[in-house]
Scaffold this motif. Sequence first.
Motif, PDB file in Angstrom:
ATOM      1  N   ALA A 168     -10.946  -3.423   3.156  1.00  0.00           N
ATOM      2  CA  ALA A 168     -10.272  -2.479   3.858  1.00  0.00           C
ATOM      3  C   ALA A 168      -8.833  -2.731   3.735  1.00  0.00           C
ATOM      4  CB  ALA A 168     -10.633  -2.482   5.202  1.00  0.00           C
ATOM      5  N   ASN A 169      -7.801  -1.718   3.563  1.00  0.00           N
ATOM      6  CA  ASN A 169      -6.529  -1.941   3.677  1.00  0.00           C
ATOM      7  C   ASN A 169      -6.087  -2.151   5.084  1.00  0.00           C
ATOM      8  OD1 ASN A 169      -6.046  -1.582   0.738  1.00  0.00           O
ATOM      9  ND2 ASN A 169      -6.760   0.495   1.208  1.00  0.00           N
ATOM     10  N   ASP A 170      -6.217  -3.345   5.740  1.00  0.00           N
ATOM     11  CA  ASP A 170      -5.978  -3.440   6.940  1.00  0.00           C
ATOM     12  C   ASP A 170      -5.130  -4.965   7.109  1.00  0.00           C
ATOM     13  OD1 ASP A 170      -6.309  -4.193   9.708  1.00  0.00           O
ATOM     14  OD2 ASP A 170      -8.375  -4.205   9.936  1.00  0.00           O
ATOM     15  N   ASN A 171      -4.186  -4.871   7.414  1.00  0.00           N
ATOM     16  CA  ASN A 171      -3.279  -6.012   7.465  1.00  0.00           C
ATOM     17  C   ASN A 171      -3.297  -6.884   8.716  1.00  0.00           C
ATOM     18  OD1 ASN A 171      -1.492  -4.446   8.580  1.00  0.00           O
ATOM     19  ND2 ASN A 171       0.126  -4.721   7.152  1.00  0.00           N
ATOM     20  N   LYS A 172      -4.149  -6.636   9.617  1.00  0.00           N
ATOM     21  CA  LYS A 172      -4.294  -7.540  10.939  1.00  0.00           C
ATOM     22  C   LYS A 172      -4.129  -8.868  10.400  1.00  0.00           C
ATOM     23  CE  LYS A 172      -6.598  -4.305  13.738  1.00  0.00           C
ATOM     24  NZ  LYS A 172      -7.224  -3.183  13.929  1.00  0.00           N
ATOM     25  N   ASP A 173      -3.660  -9.791  11.774  1.00  0.00           N
ATOM     26  CA  ASP A 173      -3.469 -11.179  11.570  1.00  0.00           C
ATOM     27  C   ASP A 173      -4.619 -11.950  10.865  1.00  0.00           C
ATOM     28  OD1 ASP A 173      -0.926 -10.812  12.562  1.00  0.00           O
ATOM     29  OD2 ASP A 173      -1.518 -11.500  14.646  1.00  0.00           O
ATOM     30  N   TYR A 174      -5.774 -11.715  11.095  1.00  0.00           N
ATOM     31  CA  TYR A 174      -6.704 -12.305  10.513  1.00  0.00           C
ATOM     32  C   TYR A 174      -7.467 -11.837   9.083  1.00  0.00           C
ATOM     33  CZ  TYR A 174      -9.350  -8.578  13.103  1.00  0.00           C
ATOM     34  OH  TYR A 174      -9.565  -7.364  13.413  1.00  0.00           O
ATOM     35  N   HIS A 175      -6.726 -11.000   8.642  1.00  0.00           N
ATOM     36  CA  HIS A 175      -6.905 -10.499   7.204  1.00  0.00           C
ATOM     37  C   HIS A 175      -5.884 -10.953   6.335  1.00  0.00           C
ATOM     38  CE1 HIS A 175      -9.932  -6.949   9.350  1.00  0.00           C
ATOM     39  NE2 HIS A 175     -10.336  -8.127   9.276  1.00  0.00           N
ATOM     40  N   SER A 176      -5.807 -12.220   6.075  1.00  0.00           N
ATOM     41  CA  SER A 176      -4.936 -12.570   5.082  1.00  0.00           C
ATOM     42  C   SER A 176      -5.064 -12.186   3.459  1.00  0.00           C
ATOM     43  CB  SER A 176      -4.719 -14.080   5.015  1.00  0.00           C
ATOM     44  OG  SER A 176      -5.856 -14.839   4.693  1.00  0.00           O
ATOM     45  N   HIS A 177      -6.119 -11.546   3.226  1.00  0.00           N
ATOM     46  CA  HIS A 177      -6.524 -11.241   1.855  1.00  0.00           C
ATOM     47  C   HIS A 177      -6.002  -9.772   1.924  1.00  0.00           C
ATOM     48  CE1 HIS A 177      -9.892 -10.445   4.766  1.00  0.00           C
ATOM     49  NE2 HIS A 177     -10.029  -9.326   4.244  1.00  0.00           N
ATOM     50  N   ALA A 178      -6.304  -8.992   3.054  1.00  0.00           N
ATOM     51  CA  ALA A 178      -5.433  -7.414   2.894  1.00  0.00           C
ATOM     52  C   ALA A 178      -4.074  -7.628   2.880  1.00  0.00           C
ATOM     53  CB  ALA A 178      -6.175  -6.934   4.113  1.00  0.00           C
ATOM     54  N   ARG A 179      -3.316  -8.630   3.539  1.00  0.00           N
ATOM     55  CA  ARG A 179      -2.016  -8.911   3.666  1.00  0.00           C
ATOM     56  C   ARG A 179      -1.437  -9.232   2.396  1.00  0.00           C
ATOM     57  NH1 ARG A 179      -2.578 -12.154   8.115  1.00  0.00           N
ATOM     58  NH2 ARG A 179      -1.535 -13.743   7.071  1.00  0.00           N
ATOM     59  N   SER A 180      -2.168  -9.909   1.575  1.00  0.00           N
ATOM     60  CA  SER A 180      -1.700 -10.161   0.101  1.00  0.00           C
ATOM     61  C   SER A 180      -1.618  -9.085  -0.685  1.00  0.00           C
ATOM     62  CB  SER A 180      -2.693 -11.253  -0.515  1.00  0.00           C
ATOM     63  OG  SER A 180      -3.818 -10.636  -0.896  1.00  0.00           O
ATOM     64  N   TRP A 181      -2.511  -8.229  -0.892  1.00  0.00           N
ATOM     65  CA  TRP A 181      -2.093  -6.932  -1.676  1.00  0.00           C
ATOM     66  C   TRP A 181      -1.356  -6.028  -1.073  1.00  0.00           C
ATOM     67  CZ3 TRP A 181      -7.669  -7.529  -0.527  1.00  0.00           C
ATOM     68  CH2 TRP A 181      -8.253  -6.657   0.403  1.00  0.00           C
ATOM     69  N   MET A 182      -1.279  -5.817   0.317  1.00  0.00           N
ATOM     70  CA  MET A 182      -0.458  -4.860   0.889  1.00  0.00           C
ATOM     71  C   MET A 182       1.039  -5.301   0.797  1.00  0.00           C
ATOM     72  SD  MET A 182      -2.972  -3.634   4.150  1.00  0.00           S
ATOM     73  CE  MET A 182      -1.871  -2.348   4.503  1.00  0.00           C
ATOM     74  N   GLY A 183       1.156  -6.570   1.107  1.00  0.00           N
ATOM     75  CA  GLY A 183       2.281  -7.236   0.963  1.00  0.00           C
ATOM     76  C   GLY A 183       3.099  -7.117  -0.344  1.00  0.00           C
ATOM     77  N   ALA A 184       2.448  -6.942  -1.373  1.00  0.00           N
ATOM     78  CA  ALA A 184       2.630  -6.635  -2.795  1.00  0.00           C
ATOM     79  C   ALA A 184       3.030  -5.140  -3.010  1.00  0.00           C
ATOM     80  CB  ALA A 184       1.944  -7.154  -3.781  1.00  0.00           C
ATOM     81  N   GLY A 185       2.897  -4.329  -1.852  1.00  0.00           N
ATOM     82  CA  GLY A 185       3.033  -2.840  -1.874  1.00  0.00           C
ATOM     83  C   GLY A 185       1.580  -2.155  -2.706  1.00  0.00           C
ATOM     84  N   TYR A 186       0.606  -2.747  -2.677  1.00  0.00           N
ATOM     85  CA  TYR A 186      -0.632  -2.410  -3.125  1.00  0.00           C
ATOM     86  C   TYR A 186      -1.573  -1.893  -2.212  1.00  0.00           C
ATOM     87  CZ  TYR A 186       0.628  -3.181  -8.027  1.00  0.00           C
ATOM     88  OH  TYR A 186       1.367  -3.141  -9.212  1.00  0.00           O
ATOM     89  N   ARG A 187      -2.792  -0.958  -2.522  1.00  0.00           N
ATOM     90  CA  ARG A 187      -3.850  -0.947  -1.709  1.00  0.00           C
ATOM     91  C   ARG A 187      -5.012  -1.020  -2.540  1.00  0.00           C
ATOM     92  NH1 ARG A 187      -5.862   4.410  -2.294  1.00  0.00           N
ATOM     93  NH2 ARG A 187      -4.714   5.692  -3.637  1.00  0.00           N
ATOM     94  N   VAL A 188      -6.406  -1.043  -2.140  1.00  0.00           N
ATOM     95  CA  VAL A 188      -7.587  -0.967  -2.576  1.00  0.00           C
ATOM     96  C   VAL A 188      -7.752   0.383  -2.651  1.00  0.00           C
ATOM     97  CG1 VAL A 188      -9.982  -1.748  -2.407  1.00  0.00           C
ATOM     98  CG2 VAL A 188      -8.323  -3.396  -2.086  1.00  0.00           C
ATOM     99  N   ALA A 189      -7.751   0.884  -3.958  1.00  0.00           N
ATOM    100  CA  ALA A 189      -8.086   2.352  -3.924  1.00  0.00           C
ATOM    101  C   ALA A 189      -9.663   2.519  -4.510  1.00  0.00           C
ATOM    102  CB  ALA A 189      -7.329   2.745  -5.346  1.00  0.00           C
ATOM    103  N   TYR A 190     -10.312   1.446  -4.901  1.00  0.00           N
ATOM    104  CA  TYR A 190     -11.704   1.612  -5.469  1.00  0.00           C
ATOM    105  C   TYR A 190     -12.530   0.110  -5.277  1.00  0.00           C
ATOM    106  CZ  TYR A 190     -15.798   2.009  -8.413  1.00  0.00           C
ATOM    107  OH  TYR A 190     -17.202   1.975  -8.908  1.00  0.00           O
ATOM    108  N   VAL A 191     -13.464  -0.061  -4.838  1.00  0.00           N
ATOM    109  CA  VAL A 191     -14.188  -1.202  -4.973  1.00  0.00           C
ATOM    110  C   VAL A 191     -15.872  -0.993  -5.147  1.00  0.00           C
ATOM    111  CG1 VAL A 191     -14.659  -1.417  -2.372  1.00  0.00           C
ATOM    112  CG2 VAL A 191     -14.725  -3.485  -3.745  1.00  0.00           C
ATOM    113  N   ASP A 192     -16.275  -1.710  -6.123  1.00  0.00           N
ATOM    114  CA  ASP A 192     -17.634  -1.609  -6.369  1.00  0.00           C
ATOM    115  C   ASP A 192     -18.177  -2.730  -6.085  1.00  0.00           C
ATOM    116  OD1 ASP A 192     -20.507  -1.669  -7.708  1.00  0.00           O
ATOM    117  OD2 ASP A 192     -19.797   0.156  -8.609  1.00  0.00           O
TER     118      ASP A 192
END
Length: 84
Positions: free
Chosen positions: A48-72
């Motif tokens: 999920a494109n959720d950058n809450k404090d405990y989602h460091s993985h999402a903060r990494s792509w969102m911090g780079a200006g990206y979002r997950v558009a698709y996941v399989d």
Amino acid sequence: MRAYKYQPLQTHLQKRRGRPEMLSFEQIEEIIGRELPRSAEVHRSFWANDNKDYHSHARSWMGAGYRVAYVDREEKVVRFERTR
């Protein structure tokens, strides 16, 4: 201060300069230098494109200006696209 484990993914995406990219889970693991947690395969919410404090993985792509558009999760691929 401990460096956070997904910083290499953020750096990798920043180098893409806005170009979309499809990465396998294996490629992401190579980039971050460790295995993804089991939750990456089991829970859609991991991506999920959720950058809450405990989602460091999402903060990494969102911090780079990206979002997950698709996941399989079965094929183990993720498409990152620039946020608008």
